[in-house]
Design an enzyme around this catalytic site. Structure first.
Site, mmCIF file in Angstrom:
data_model
loop_
_atom_site.group_PDB
_atom_site.id
_atom_site.type_symbol
_atom_site.label_atom_id
_atom_site.label_comp_id
_atom_site.label_asym_id
_atom_site.label_seq_id
_atom_site.Cartn_x
_atom_site.Cartn_y
_atom_site.Cartn_z
ATOM 1 N N ASN A 208 0.847 -1.188 0.000
ATOM 2 C CA ASN A 208 0.000 0.000 0.000
ATOM 3 C C ASN A 208 0.884 1.240 0.000
ATOM 4 O OD1 ASN A 208 0.584 0.690 2.905
ATOM 5 N ND2 ASN A 208 -0.410 -1.288 3.204
ATOM 6 N N ALA A 273 0.992 1.323 11.779
ATOM 7 C CA ALA A 273 1.413 0.663 10.544
ATOM 8 C C ALA A 273 0.196 0.319 9.690
ATOM 9 C CB ALA A 273 2.206 -0.601 10.859
ATOM 10 N N LYS A 337 -14.223 -1.166 15.025
ATOM 11 C CA LYS A 337 -12.867 -1.658 15.266
ATOM 12 C C LYS A 337 -12.442 -1.438 16.720
ATOM 13 C CE LYS A 337 -11.004 -1.140 10.586
ATOM 14 N NZ LYS A 337 -9.995 -0.470 9.724
#
Length: 399
Positions: A208, A273, A337
């Site tokens: 990515n 990250a 999340k």
């Protein structure tokens, strides 16, 4: 810097001439500067030069009789608000790491309790030598701050790392040590950064656009505020900050292993990250060749959920922070999340907004906790990092 006392140690390297400018800049900011020179440093710059710039006597001899009676190395060690060594040769780094005190400078720095900053300067081979790097790790573990060295053409003719940072940069680091709150002192912080790579064959991979800038900003800010920072980084496009421990990984599974190994001993875990959610079921040892006219079908399997695994292992008092890069339903997905991964806070940002997302120096974020949600304006990533750390301290105080 009015009213602040800086002790500047100058060792025997060609970069010693730059230290004169450090004194000049500090004096212009109102600081009182005391200079300690090693015997070898006096071969490069005259003590008179530093005395003229600092308006203070320069100390070169451990056994010289001072103008007024006092144990001078102890007096300077106590007087220092910040103790700086620039340039710092491989020799002085080795002495500091091993507690050797055989001249005025090494004796005084061993006696000080002030924040200590070193600006290494040496030949590239000396800088990269395992002994020097090990000494540096020891010093960092004791809280010594490091600035540089930079890359470039060295006096010896080599081109590489080893050139002392510029005086302006060193003075900026001194100011950080004087005025940055040390509210993370004694805390162990794990930060992840960068984008992982899932290799299909030796030349192709899935990844990515993560640059690592957000994670690096958090790691630098936590370090500057006194934390012992462990950085676990995948692939990044910017200079890696100097931290207590630096671990480089490749794949999401590598990142998982490193984080799980380190997280249990951390007070705070901040996962900035960008790991890949999937990896190729099969990796090939040789480059795949195309068959003209035929489609290639590749099967992918799910990678481990690192944040969830850390959340399942969270110990009492530990703070876990995650990130959510979304393109739609920002708060809805972020809150999901937060609960699913047992996080204390999640930093959510819509990567489709101008100034947010990957490969930019700014971000637009919403900080979400169990009982609160705060949408922040466009900030630099360093400003956002400081805000995140402020909120983490508030969460710790509530536990």
């Amino acid at each position: 810097m009015q009213g602040k006392t800086i002790v500047l140690g100058v060792t025997g390297g060609i970069a010693a001439y730059k230290s004169v400018e450090i004194v000049s800049r500090l004096k212009k900011k109102g600081a009182k500067v005391h200079v300690i020179m090693t015997k070898h440093a006096t071969e490069f710059v005259s003590p008179m030069t530093f005395e003229t710039m600092s308006h203070e006597p320069v100390v070169t001899d451990l056994f010289a009789r001072p103008e007024k009676w006092e144990v001078e190395h102890v007096a300077l060690a106590k007087a220092a608000d910040v103790f700086v060594i620039a340039p710092a040769t491989a020799n002085i780094l080795a002495k500091m790491a091993n507690g050797i005190a055989d001249d005025m400078l090494s004796t005084t720095v061993l006696a000080t309790k002030a924040n200590t900053l070193v600006a290494p300067a040496m030949n590239t081979a000396m800088w990269t030598h395992p002994a020097t790097q090990n000494n540096l790790r020891i010093l960092k573990s004791r809280g010594v701050h490091v600035v540089g060295p930079e890359g470039g053409l060295l006096a010896c003719g080599d081109n590489g790392a080893g050139r002392m940072s510029e005086p302006e940069c060193i003075v900026q680091e001194i100011e950080k040590l004087l005025y940055t709150p040390q509210d993370f002192k004694g805390l162990k912080v794990l930060v992840t950064a960068g984008g992982t790579r899932e290799y299909l064959d030796p030349v192709r991979y899935l990844s990515n656009e993560s640059s690592g800038k957000m994670g690096f900003a958090i790691a630098s800010a936590a370090r500057d505020r006194g934390a012992d920072v462990t950085l676990v980084r995948a692939f990044t496009s910017v200079e890696v900050p100097q931290v207590y421990e630096d671990i480089h990984v490749v794949s999401t599974c590598d990142l998982y292993d490193a984080v799980i190994q380190k997280a249990a001993n951390m007070d705070i875990v901040i996962q900035a990250a960008a790991p890949a959610d999937y990896r190729f079921e099969q990796q090939f040892s040789q480059k795949l060749k195309k068959n003209a006219g035929e489609a290639m079908v590749l099967k992918m399997i799910e990678n481990p959920d690192i944040a969830k695994a850390v959340g399942e292992r969270k110990h009492p008092g530990q703070i876990l922070v995650g990130f959510a890069a979304e393109t739609e339903k920002l708060t809805e997905h972020a809150k999901e999340k937060l609960h699913k991964k047992n996080l204390d806070m999640i930093v959510a940002n819509d990567v489709t907004q101008p100034g947010a997302g990957f490969n930019v120096d700014t971000n637009i974020a919403t900080l979400i906790t169990e009982n609160d949600m705060e949408t922040l304006p466009l900030l630099s990533k360093r400003e956002l990092a400081e805000t995140i750390l402020d909120r983490i301290l508030q969460l710790r105080n509530k536990k």
